[in-house]
Scaffold this motif. Structure first.
Motif, PDB file in Angstrom:
ATOM      1  N   HIS A 236     -35.786  -7.019 -19.261  1.00 51.82           N
ATOM      2  CA  HIS A 236     -37.070  -6.529 -18.774  1.00 51.82           C
ATOM      3  C   HIS A 236     -37.600  -7.525 -17.750  1.00 51.82           C
ATOM      4  O   HIS A 236     -37.686  -8.732 -18.032  1.00 51.82           O
ATOM      5  N   LEU A 237     -37.972  -7.046 -16.573  1.00 51.36           N
ATOM      6  CA  LEU A 237     -38.712  -7.846 -15.603  1.00 51.36           C
ATOM      7  C   LEU A 237     -40.172  -7.459 -15.741  1.00 51.36           C
ATOM      8  O   LEU A 237     -40.533  -6.294 -15.532  1.00 51.36           O
ATOM      9  N   ASN A 238     -41.015  -8.425 -16.114  1.00 56.31           N
ATOM     10  CA  ASN A 238     -42.400  -8.130 -16.480  1.00 56.31           C
ATOM     11  C   ASN A 238     -43.388  -8.667 -15.455  1.00 56.31           C
ATOM     12  O   ASN A 238     -43.113  -9.649 -14.753  1.00 56.31           O
ATOM     13  N   ASP A 239     -44.581  -8.025 -15.421  1.00 57.45           N
ATOM     14  CA  ASP A 239     -45.656  -8.549 -14.585  1.00 57.45           C
ATOM     15  C   ASP A 239     -46.397  -9.650 -15.334  1.00 57.45           C
ATOM     16  O   ASP A 239     -46.018 -10.023 -16.458  1.00 57.45           O
ATOM     17  N   ALA A 240     -47.442 -10.193 -14.746  1.00 58.62           N
ATOM     18  CA  ALA A 240     -48.167 -11.315 -15.346  1.00 58.62           C
ATOM     19  C   ALA A 240     -48.782 -10.950 -16.684  1.00 58.62           C
ATOM     20  O   ALA A 240     -49.031 -11.827 -17.523  1.00 58.62           O
ATOM     21  N   GLY A 241     -49.036  -9.672 -16.930  1.00 54.41           N
ATOM     22  CA  GLY A 241     -49.609  -9.236 -18.200  1.00 54.41           C
ATOM     23  C   GLY A 241     -48.573  -8.889 -19.250  1.00 54.41           C
ATOM     24  O   GLY A 241     -48.939  -8.489 -20.356  1.00 54.41           O
ATOM     25  N   GLY A 242     -47.296  -9.030 -18.924  1.00 54.15           N
ATOM     26  CA  GLY A 242     -46.239  -8.744 -19.877  1.00 54.15           C
ATOM     27  C   GLY A 242     -45.748  -7.302 -19.868  1.00 54.15           C
ATOM     28  O   GLY A 242     -44.923  -6.922 -20.694  1.00 54.15           O
ATOM     29  N   THR A 243     -46.241  -6.490 -18.932  1.00 58.12           N
ATOM     30  CA  THR A 243     -45.801  -5.103 -18.826  1.00 58.12           C
ATOM     31  C   THR A 243     -44.492  -5.033 -18.052  1.00 58.12           C
ATOM     32  O   THR A 243     -44.334  -5.683 -17.015  1.00 58.12           O
ATOM     33  N   ALA A 244     -43.540  -4.249 -18.570  1.00 63.06           N
ATOM     34  CA  ALA A 244     -42.236  -4.134 -17.931  1.00 63.06           C
ATOM     35  C   ALA A 244     -42.349  -3.371 -16.613  1.00 63.06           C
ATOM     36  O   ALA A 244     -42.807  -2.226 -16.587  1.00 63.06           O
ATOM     37  N   LEU A 245     -41.947  -4.015 -15.531  1.00 68.67           N
ATOM     38  CA  LEU A 245     -41.910  -3.380 -14.221  1.00 68.67           C
ATOM     39  C   LEU A 245     -40.559  -2.721 -13.976  1.00 68.67           C
ATOM     40  O   LEU A 245     -40.476  -1.651 -13.374  1.00 68.67           O
ATOM     41  N   VAL A 246     -39.497  -3.415 -14.412  1.00 66.99           N
ATOM     42  CA  VAL A 246     -38.134  -2.923 -14.234  1.00 66.99           C
ATOM     43  C   VAL A 246     -37.377  -3.136 -15.542  1.00 66.99           C
ATOM     44  O   VAL A 246     -37.480  -4.203 -16.148  1.00 66.99           O
ATOM     45  N   VAL A 247     -36.628  -2.139 -15.962  1.00 70.08           N
ATOM     46  CA  VAL A 247     -35.759  -2.240 -17.140  1.00 70.08           C
ATOM     47  C   VAL A 247     -34.330  -2.093 -16.673  1.00 70.08           C
ATOM     48  O   VAL A 247     -33.999  -1.156 -15.920  1.00 70.08           O
ATOM     49  N   LEU A 248     -33.469  -3.023 -17.094  1.00 72.13           N
ATOM     50  CA  LEU A 248     -32.093  -3.049 -16.662  1.00 72.13           C
ATOM     51  C   LEU A 248     -31.172  -3.223 -17.864  1.00 72.13           C
ATOM     52  O   LEU A 248     -31.597  -3.741 -18.903  1.00 72.13           O
ATOM     53  N   HIS A 249     -29.900  -2.855 -17.705  1.00 79.11           N
ATOM     54  CA  HIS A 249     -28.913  -3.131 -18.741  1.00 79.11           C
ATOM     55  C   HIS A 249     -27.741  -3.895 -18.127  1.00 79.11           C
ATOM     56  O   HIS A 249     -27.482  -3.793 -16.920  1.00 79.11           O
ATOM     57  N   ALA A 250     -27.044  -4.671 -18.963  1.00 73.33           N
ATOM     58  CA  ALA A 250     -25.901  -5.441 -18.488  1.00 73.33           C
ATOM     59  C   ALA A 250     -24.714  -4.518 -18.265  1.00 73.33           C
ATOM     60  O   ALA A 250     -24.337  -3.748 -19.143  1.00 73.33           O
ATOM     61  N   ALA A 251     -24.142  -4.592 -17.054  1.00 76.37           N
ATOM     62  CA  ALA A 251     -22.973  -3.767 -16.751  1.00 76.37           C
ATOM     63  C   ALA A 251     -21.782  -4.235 -17.581  1.00 76.37           C
ATOM     64  O   ALA A 251     -21.667  -5.429 -17.912  1.00 76.37           O
ATOM     65  N   GLN A 252     -20.904  -3.333 -17.890  1.00 74.12           N
ATOM     66  CA  GLN A 252     -19.723  -3.677 -18.672  1.00 74.12           C
ATOM     67  C   GLN A 252     -18.463  -3.449 -17.839  1.00 74.12           C
ATOM     68  O   GLN A 252     -18.454  -2.633 -16.953  1.00 74.12           O
TER      69      GLN A 252
END
Length: 252
Positions: A236-252
């Motif tokens: 999760h890439l979060n903003d200053a308030g802890g809200t997720a801006l971008v959700v990603l998964h690890a490629a396999q």
């Protein structure tokens, strides 16, 4: 003894003030007590970390390929700009030895360093069990570094199945990937227990309007990122308030 000079890409919280700061030079040796030869494709990674109550947080790091590994100890030296650290902060050095993309040696805990009187340190690493299935290990807990992350959603909106952006971050701070239409590049800075990205630069291809809109949303989200969180193989890439801006998964 093999001496390694680790080349570091600067990581700062300001992205523009690094040239005004002085270098802090960290040096020492990395060794282990076991009678084990280093692999032919060994790499040494040394990381400056902030020692916080929540655990060590990476500040800056460097990796070097051992062209002729030989035997330990491995002597290292690398420079960090002084403005990546805070006055009165607690910091330490951590080390890993990798074989390809797999960590085979790691220290039990960072070695504290005194920024007022920096002296060479000795970092003792321990061998790690080689996983039978590297993919399964990645599913459990990937590292944010040297992993290709695939974007699932931006601002809560799922990405287009035909244009899935990616993100990779190197230990020395290089960041980039595929934006949706264009390849992009940035710098990642780990400081103040968070994560920030510098200005994004990239190629200038034109794609369909929905793809270009998705790419613009990704770049805006990277600019607003202030922290991150990894849960399993999800980033999760979060903003200053802890809200997720971008959700990603690890490629396999």
């Amino acid at each position: 003894m093999l001496k390694i000079v680790l080349t570091l890409l600067l990581l700062t919280t300001g992205f523009g003030s690094a040239l005004a700061a002085e270098d802090l030079t960290f040096s020492g040796e990395v060794t282990y007590r076991q009678r084990i030869a280093l692999p032919e494709n060994a790499q040494l990674r040394v990381t400056l970390v902030s020692l916080t109550a929540d655990g060590p947080k990476p500040i800056a790091g460097a990796t070097a390929l051992l062209a002729a590994p030989g035997q330990v100890p491995l002597s290292f030296a690398f420079d960090v700009r002084s403005n990546v650290v805070a006055a009165g902060g607690n910091y330490g050095l951590s080390a890993e030895i990798l074989s390809g993309n797999t960590v085979v040696f790691r220290d039990a805990a960072p070695v504290p360093v005194n920024l007022q009187a920096i002296a060479p340190v000795t970092i003792i690493v321990q061998p790690l069990p080689v996983p039978a299935d590297p993919v399964a290990t990645l599913d459990i807990m990937p590292t944010i570094f040297e992993t290709e992350w695939v974007v699932d959603s931006i601002g809560g909106t799922p990405v287009l199945a035909t244009a899935m952006p990616t993100l990779s971050i190197a230990p020395e701070g290089r960041a980039g990937g595929h934006g949706s239409c264009n390849s992009y590049f940035s710098e990642a800075a780990f400081a103040d227990n968070g994560l920030k990205f510098g200005p994004v630069a990239g190629t200038r291809m034109a794609c369909a309007p929905d793809i270009m809109a998705q790419e613009a949303a990704l770049f805006a989200a990277l600019a607003a990122t202030a922290g991150y969180e990894i849960k399993g193989n999800i980033l999760h890439l979060n903003d200053a308030g802890g809200t997720a801006l971008v959700v990603l998964h690890a490629a396999q």
